[in-house]
Design an enzyme around this catalytic site. Sequence first.
Site, PDB file in Angstrom:
ATOM      1  N   GLU A   1       0.217  -1.163   5.887  1.00 26.17           N
ATOM      2  CA  GLU A   1       1.280  -0.566   6.726  1.00 26.17           C
ATOM      3  C   GLU A   1       1.049   0.923   6.932  1.00 26.17           C
ATOM      4  O   GLU A   1       1.337   1.469   7.983  1.00 26.17           O
ATOM      5  CB  GLU A   1       2.652  -0.801   6.096  1.00 26.17           C
ATOM      6  CG  GLU A   1       3.810  -0.675   7.088  1.00 26.17           C
ATOM      7  CD  GLU A   1       4.328   0.750   7.264  1.00 26.17           C
ATOM      8  OE1 GLU A   1       4.998   0.993   8.272  1.00 26.17           O
ATOM      9  OE2 GLU A   1       4.067   1.620   6.417  1.00 26.17           O
TER      10      GLU A   1
ATOM     11  N   ASP B   1       0.842  -1.204   0.000  1.00 26.91           N
ATOM     12  CA  ASP B   1       0.000   0.000   0.000  1.00 26.91           C
ATOM     13  C   ASP B   1       0.876   1.253   0.000  1.00 26.91           C
ATOM     14  O   ASP B   1       2.048   1.211   0.387  1.00 26.91           O
ATOM     15  CB  ASP B   1      -0.958   0.006   1.204  1.00 26.91           C
ATOM     16  CG  ASP B   1      -0.243  -0.032   2.547  1.00 26.91           C
ATOM     17  OD1 ASP B   1       0.820  -0.699   2.633  1.00 26.91           O
ATOM     18  OD2 ASP B   1      -0.723   0.588   3.504  1.00 26.91           O
TER      19      ASP B   1
HETATM   20 ZN   LIG Z   1       6.810   2.239   4.195  1.00 23.40          ZN
END
Ligand SMILES: [Zn+2]
Length: 383
Positions: A137, A72
Site C-alpha cells: 500500500e 507494509d
Molecule cells: Zn496506511
Amino acid sequence: MDNSSTAVIKLAMDLIARRSVTPEDAGCQDIMAKRLSSLGFNIESMVFEDTTNLWARRGTTDPVFCFAGHTDVVPAGNLELWKTPPFEPTIIDGMLYGRGAADMKGSLAAMIIATEKFVTAHPNHKGSISYLVTSDEEGPFINGTTRVIDTLEARNEKITYCIVGEPSSTHKVGDVVKNGRRGSISGELTIHGKQGHVAYPEHVKNPIHLAMPALAELSQTHWDHGNDYFPETSFQLSNLQSGTGATNVVPGHISAWFNLRYSTELNDQMIVDKVEAILDKHQLEYEIKWTYNGKPFITEEGLMLDAVAKAVNTVTDNLPVFSTAGGTSDGRFIAPTGANVVELGPCNSTIHQVNESVCCDDLCGLVDIYYHSLVNILCCDNQ
Ligand SMILES: [Zn+2]
C-alpha cells in the site's frame, strides 16, 4: 485491562516487531492467517512479484463484509530521532510506539481481535467475513490490492461492505470516518520554444513567456462546484522549471508539473480534455505525461454508514463525522467494484513520522467499534 484489550496490544506489538518496510510483509500475514484459519476462514495467499497479499474468507454467501488493510510500513527515517527503536514496540504513558503502530498494524490487530470475538459470539452469522491485506500500500500499489481485486473480479467474487483500517481519526478513535476520497490525476507538462540569445528576440521563441498566460489560466480555472460530498476540484502547480542557468540565454523549454484533486462531478477524461483545450487555445507546442492516481469514490447514506455510525456511537457515545478529505488509499481500488467502502482507524497525527504512536485505549475502542460494525451488518436480528 480485559482480555481483548491485552490481546489487541499484544498482537499489535507482534506485528510492529516485524520489519515489514514496503513491499516486505515479513511474516505479518502468516500471523493473521493462522488466527483466521482457526476461526474457519479459507486462506489464500496471493503473491504477485515482490508483493504478498492475503485473501481470507469465512462463509460462502452474500453479503460479503471485508476488512482491508496493509502490513507494509514506510521506512523508519532518522533512527536518532526516535525515542524508542522503531521496530521494538514500546508502551510509554498509555501510548504504543513503533513504526506502523497507527498506519496500520494497530488496526490489523483490532480487526483480528474483533473478528475472534464476533465469530465466537455469532458462529452462524449471515453472509461472509473476509480479509484483503497487502504488503504494497505504501509503495507503487501495482501488485497489491488492485491485483487481488482483479483476481476476485475474474471469478465474480464481490465485496459488499468494506472497512479499510486506515487511520481516519483526528482526536479520538472514531471521531472521523472517511466515506469517500477525491480522485487524483497528475500531469508533467513540457512546453517547447526556441533557444537563443536574449539580445536577438527575433530569433527565439521564449517558452517561459508563452507558458505564463496558459499556466495562469489553468491555475484560475473553476473546474466544478463540488457537491454534497466533495469540495470543489483543485488544480495545483507543484513544480516549475526552465532556464539554462545563464541570464543571457532564452531556454528551449519549460516544464510545469501539476496535480488535480477532483470530485465525482468530473472524471479523468474531462480533465485531460479541458487542460488540453486551454493549452491549445494558447497555441502552445507541448506534451503532457499523465498519471492516473485514482478515481474518486463515495459511499452514500445507507446500511454501511448507519452500521458504522451506530457502532462508533455505542462505543464512544459520539457520532462520527463523515469526510472525503485527505490523501488516497486502497479503498479507491475496492470501491469501483460496487462495494460500500469506508475508512475507519485510529488517529493519524503521527503517521509516517518518527515516533509514530497509537493510544492503547483507542486500539481497545477500535476492537469494539469493529465488533459492533460486524454485529450491525451481519447479524440477522439487526436487519
Ligand atoms: Zn496506511
